[in-house]
Design an enzyme around this catalytic site. Structure first.
Site, PDB file in Angstrom:
ATOM      1  N   ASP A 228      14.480  25.768 -24.957  1.00 56.17           N
ATOM      2  CA  ASP A 228      14.928  24.515 -24.351  1.00 56.17           C
ATOM      3  C   ASP A 228      15.382  23.506 -25.399  1.00 56.17           C
ATOM      4  O   ASP A 228      14.661  22.577 -25.759  1.00 56.17           O
ATOM      5  CB  ASP A 228      13.851  23.907 -23.449  1.00 56.17           C
ATOM      6  CG  ASP A 228      14.403  22.765 -22.604  1.00 56.17           C
ATOM      7  OD1 ASP A 228      15.590  22.394 -22.767  1.00 56.17           O
ATOM      8  OD2 ASP A 228      13.646  22.221 -21.784  1.00 56.17           O
TER       9      ASP A 228
ATOM     10  N   THR B 197       9.343  14.656 -23.622  1.00 61.00           N
ATOM     11  CA  THR B 197       8.252  14.566 -22.657  1.00 61.00           C
ATOM     12  C   THR B 197       7.316  13.442 -23.071  1.00 61.00           C
ATOM     13  O   THR B 197       6.891  13.379 -24.221  1.00 61.00           O
ATOM     14  CB  THR B 197       7.511  15.910 -22.581  1.00 61.00           C
ATOM     15  OG1 THR B 197       8.465  16.917 -22.214  1.00 61.00           O
ATOM     16  CG2 THR B 197       6.375  15.873 -21.573  1.00 61.00           C
TER      17      THR B 197
ATOM     18  N   LYS C  89       6.668  21.280 -26.844  1.00 57.01           N
ATOM     19  CA  LYS C  89       5.499  21.231 -25.958  1.00 57.01           C
ATOM     20  C   LYS C  89       5.194  22.661 -25.534  1.00 57.01           C
ATOM     21  O   LYS C  89       6.024  23.562 -25.754  1.00 57.01           O
ATOM     22  CB  LYS C  89       5.772  20.342 -24.750  1.00 57.01           C
ATOM     23  CG  LYS C  89       6.970  20.784 -23.912  1.00 57.01           C
ATOM     24  CD  LYS C  89       7.258  19.814 -22.802  1.00 57.01           C
ATOM     25  CE  LYS C  89       8.480  20.273 -21.991  1.00 57.01           C
ATOM     26  NZ  LYS C  89       8.756  19.363 -20.887  1.00 57.01           N
TER      27      LYS C  89
ATOM     28  N   ASN D 265       7.784  24.856 -23.831  1.00 65.11           N
ATOM     29  CA  ASN D 265       8.981  25.213 -24.579  1.00 65.11           C
ATOM     30  C   ASN D 265       8.693  26.178 -25.730  1.00 65.11           C
ATOM     31  O   ASN D 265       9.521  26.351 -26.617  1.00 65.11           O
ATOM     32  CB  ASN D 265       9.685  23.958 -25.095  1.00 65.11           C
ATOM     33  CG  ASN D 265      10.312  23.171 -23.967  1.00 65.11           C
ATOM     34  OD1 ASN D 265      10.521  23.693 -22.886  1.00 65.11           O
ATOM     35  ND2 ASN D 265      10.595  21.915 -24.203  1.00 65.11           N
TER      36      ASN D 265
ATOM     37  N   ASP E 258      11.560  17.912 -28.175  1.00 66.78           N
ATOM     38  CA  ASP E 258      10.803  18.167 -26.945  1.00 66.78           C
ATOM     39  C   ASP E 258       9.884  19.379 -27.116  1.00 66.78           C
ATOM     40  O   ASP E 258       9.803  20.240 -26.235  1.00 66.78           O
ATOM     41  CB  ASP E 258      11.746  18.361 -25.759  1.00 66.78           C
ATOM     42  CG  ASP E 258      11.045  18.203 -24.415  1.00 66.78           C
ATOM     43  OD1 ASP E 258       9.983  17.530 -24.355  1.00 66.78           O
ATOM     44  OD2 ASP E 258      11.544  18.746 -23.413  1.00 66.78           O
TER      45      ASP E 258
END
Length: 140
Positions: free
Chosen positions: A36, A57, A20, A23, A18
């Site tokens: 995260d 995501t 992104k 994060n 994840d």
């Protein structure tokens, strides 16, 4: 990139799944920190059995996750390619208002580059956003 390389360097690599902008945090000394780890998991190199959970995501999912074929550490490399694209133009390469269309765009793995996209960056992003995870450049 260095944080992902570190996570992938263990005998049993950690896949974040994840990556992104939300994060990645910058500390008071200007160092980037990956946060995260809620979707992260281990990848067993010995068995080389891909992870099968579809997670993360939507705009950052790699094609193998969209098609539910299983994934391994190269999924994080894909996310870094999407992140680099977004950092340079302000939006993700497969963006669409329609969820199903976005998934189709990701599955096709043909990003649309604006004319202003830097040539060298485009070459790098194209090496990262390969539909076949075995054809992607490695984090190293």
């Amino acid at each position: 990139m260095l944080a992902v390389e570190y996570m992938h360097s263990f005998d049993t690599p950690i896949i974040h799944r994840d990556l992104k902008p939300e994060n990645i945090l910058i500390d008071k000394n200007g160092y980037a920190k990956v946060t995260d780890f809620g979707w992260s998991n281990y990848y067993n190199r010995d068995t080389a059995i891909p992870r099968t959970t579809v997670c993360g995501t939507l705009e950052y999912l790699p094609p193998e996750m969209v098609s539910e074929q299983g994934h391994h550490p190269s999924a994080d490399v894909w996310c870094l390619g999407v992140l680099l694209f977004e950092m340079l133009v302000g939006y993700t390469p497969f963006k669409s208002q329609d969820r199903d269309r976005m998934l189709e765009n990701i599955a096709a793995a043909r990003p649309k580059f604006p004319l202003s996209f830097p040539r060298k960056a485009k070459e790098l992003v194209c090496k990262i956003l390969k539909k076949n995870p075995m054809e992607r450049i490695t984090i190293e």
